[in-house]
Design a protein around this motif. Sequence first.
Motif, PDB file in Angstrom:
ATOM      1  N   GLY A 285     -22.857  34.579  18.595  1.00  0.00           N
ATOM      2  CA  GLY A 285     -23.159  33.461  17.705  1.00  0.00           C
ATOM      3  C   GLY A 285     -22.089  32.400  17.759  1.00  0.00           C
ATOM      4  N   ASN A 286     -22.357  31.289  17.091  1.00  0.00           N
ATOM      5  CA  ASN A 286     -21.352  30.234  17.024  1.00  0.00           C
ATOM      6  C   ASN A 286     -20.403  30.512  15.869  1.00  0.00           C
ATOM      7  N   PRO A 287     -19.217  29.948  15.919  1.00  0.00           N
ATOM      8  CA  PRO A 287     -18.209  30.288  14.910  1.00  0.00           C
ATOM      9  C   PRO A 287     -18.529  29.799  13.497  1.00  0.00           C
ATOM     10  N   GLN A 288     -19.443  28.868  13.336  1.00  0.00           N
ATOM     11  CA  GLN A 288     -19.723  28.333  12.004  1.00  0.00           C
ATOM     12  C   GLN A 288     -20.693  29.228  11.244  1.00  0.00           C
ATOM     13  N   VAL A 289     -21.966  28.972  11.346  1.00  0.00           N
ATOM     14  CA  VAL A 289     -22.980  29.684  10.564  1.00  0.00           C
ATOM     15  C   VAL A 289     -23.174  31.112  11.054  1.00  0.00           C
ATOM     16  N   SER A 290     -23.285  31.297  12.358  1.00  0.00           N
ATOM     17  CA  SER A 290     -23.612  32.614  12.912  1.00  0.00           C
ATOM     18  C   SER A 290     -22.562  33.663  12.593  1.00  0.00           C
ATOM     19  N   GLU A 291     -21.304  33.273  12.598  1.00  0.00           N
ATOM     20  CA  GLU A 291     -20.242  34.249  12.338  1.00  0.00           C
ATOM     21  C   GLU A 291     -20.365  34.814  10.928  1.00  0.00           C
ATOM     22  N   THR A 292     -20.646  33.966   9.964  1.00  0.00           N
ATOM     23  CA  THR A 292     -20.822  34.426   8.591  1.00  0.00           C
ATOM     24  C   THR A 292     -22.021  35.354   8.495  1.00  0.00           C
TER      25      THR A 292
END
Length: 87
Positions: free
Chosen positions: A48-55
Motif C-alpha cells: 500500500g501507499n504510506p498515507q491511507v493504505s498504511e493506516t
Amino acid sequence: MSDRIQFQNKTTYPVLCDIRGVKDSDKAGRDYLAQFGSVLTKAVAILGNPQVSETMGDFYLRINKPTIPTLFFTDEEQALAFLKSYL
C-alpha cells in the motif's frame, strides 16, 4: 475467491495484495479477507501507499489477525522479498 481457488488447483502460494488504490474498507470485507481470503495462501504481503493504505493495513493486521504470515509494505521490492521466502 472461488476463481482463485479453482485456478490454484489446490496448490498454496504466497500472495501479493496490492491495495494502493483502495481508499476505504468495511468490517465485513476485512473479516472475509482474514478468514477466507487466505485460503490456499502461504503468506500475504499487503502493498500500500504510506498515507491511507498504511493506516488501513496496520488496522487490519491488528484487529483481524490473519491466520497466515501477513505483513504490510510500502515498497514492492521488500514485499516480494518477504514472499520469496515462502516459495
